[in-house]
Write an enzyme that holds these catalytic residues in place. Sequence first.
Site, PDB file in Angstrom:
ATOM      1  N   CYS A   1      42.775  37.306  44.241  1.00 38.50           N
ATOM      2  CA  CYS A   1      42.801  36.012  43.544  1.00 38.50           C
ATOM      3  C   CYS A   1      44.152  35.294  43.714  1.00 38.50           C
ATOM      4  O   CYS A   1      44.467  34.844  44.795  1.00 38.50           O
ATOM      5  CB  CYS A   1      42.419  36.229  42.089  1.00 38.50           C
ATOM      6  SG  CYS A   1      41.762  34.756  41.333  1.00 38.50           S
TER       7      CYS A   1
ATOM      8  N   ARG B   1      36.277  25.945  35.836  1.00 40.44           N
ATOM      9  CA  ARG B   1      36.716  27.195  36.475  1.00 40.44           C
ATOM     10  C   ARG B   1      35.490  27.934  37.029  1.00 40.44           C
ATOM     11  O   ARG B   1      34.376  27.789  36.514  1.00 40.44           O
ATOM     12  CB  ARG B   1      37.437  28.085  35.439  1.00 40.44           C
ATOM     13  CG  ARG B   1      38.766  27.502  35.001  1.00 40.44           C
ATOM     14  CD  ARG B   1      39.529  28.442  34.104  1.00 40.44           C
ATOM     15  NE  ARG B   1      39.990  29.647  34.815  1.00 40.44           N
ATOM     16  CZ  ARG B   1      41.070  29.692  35.588  1.00 40.44           C
ATOM     17  NH1 ARG B   1      41.748  28.585  35.799  1.00 40.44           N
ATOM     18  NH2 ARG B   1      41.438  30.802  36.179  1.00 40.44           N
TER      19      ARG B   1
ATOM     20  N   HIS C   1      37.798  40.469  40.946  1.00 43.58           N
ATOM     21  CA  HIS C   1      38.530  41.319  39.989  1.00 43.58           C
ATOM     22  C   HIS C   1      37.575  42.416  39.503  1.00 43.58           C
ATOM     23  O   HIS C   1      36.438  42.500  39.965  1.00 43.58           O
ATOM     24  CB  HIS C   1      38.912  40.498  38.743  1.00 43.58           C
ATOM     25  CG  HIS C   1      39.943  39.451  38.956  1.00 43.58           C
ATOM     26  ND1 HIS C   1      41.281  39.713  39.112  1.00 43.58           N
ATOM     27  CD2 HIS C   1      39.815  38.094  39.021  1.00 43.58           C
ATOM     28  CE1 HIS C   1      41.941  38.571  39.245  1.00 43.58           C
ATOM     29  NE2 HIS C   1      41.078  37.573  39.195  1.00 43.58           N
TER      30      HIS C   1
END
Length: 245
Positions: free
Chosen positions: A93, A127, A191
């Site tokens: 990320c 997001r 993640h």
Amino acid sequence: MELKILHMYPDLLNLYGDRGNIIVLERRARWRGIKVEVLNFTRDREEDIENADIIFLGGGSDREQELIFSHMIKFRDILKDLIEENIVFLAICGGYQLLGDYYLDACGNKIDGLSILNFYTKAEKGRLIGNILIEVDLPIYPKTLVGFENHGGRTYHNYKSLGKVIKGYGNNGKDFTEGIIYKNLIGTYLHGPLLSKNPHLADYIIKKALERKYNVEIDLPKLNDKEEFWAHYRIMRRILKEGGR
Ligand code: GLN
């Protein structure tokens, strides 16, 4: 055999348990009798990067990225050389974004990247958050990777992507690409930590690092991954059942 894992900025880039990737690599190597040393590279303790066999860079907020850039830029040339010399590098990320030319944050501020690879990231409205399932074009089995993503930045590049988005957003929520592969560098938005539910990718990383260090083909002894793959397929089924992208 032994491996040195350099964990860059563990104090600043450690979103959503990214540090767990170090634990998975360490344990899976040690379970095979491979000696492992983890070197924590911080702004106060600049471990020797050239000593590393695997470099790991986790995810972080825009603020942390900006903080790290001003320190990490000192090591840009050595990192680029090592990547060109096939060092195994895993960037998650924000750590992935830092390797590009720039990251335009949600307020339009331009956070410089290391320009180790030529791509850019720009934050857009909303997001990209949620569980993600991708299909990879790597010599691993299964070809699926599962994880969790949460990023404002949308990344655009012309390199080989880590995989194709089956469910989720990936690089930018538009072109169904996820991550990046360049030589032995893997960048990804996954993640989780990424490697705990994807032990086959962890073994691929260990194998590549050993092969580069010892210049021999490595066939890692199999481990009992019953629990790990139970979790992998359980999450995969959950993601496929979820609505949305
Ligand atoms: N700050 C970056 C973004 O929001 C990366 C976030 C992260 O590492 N999860 O896109």
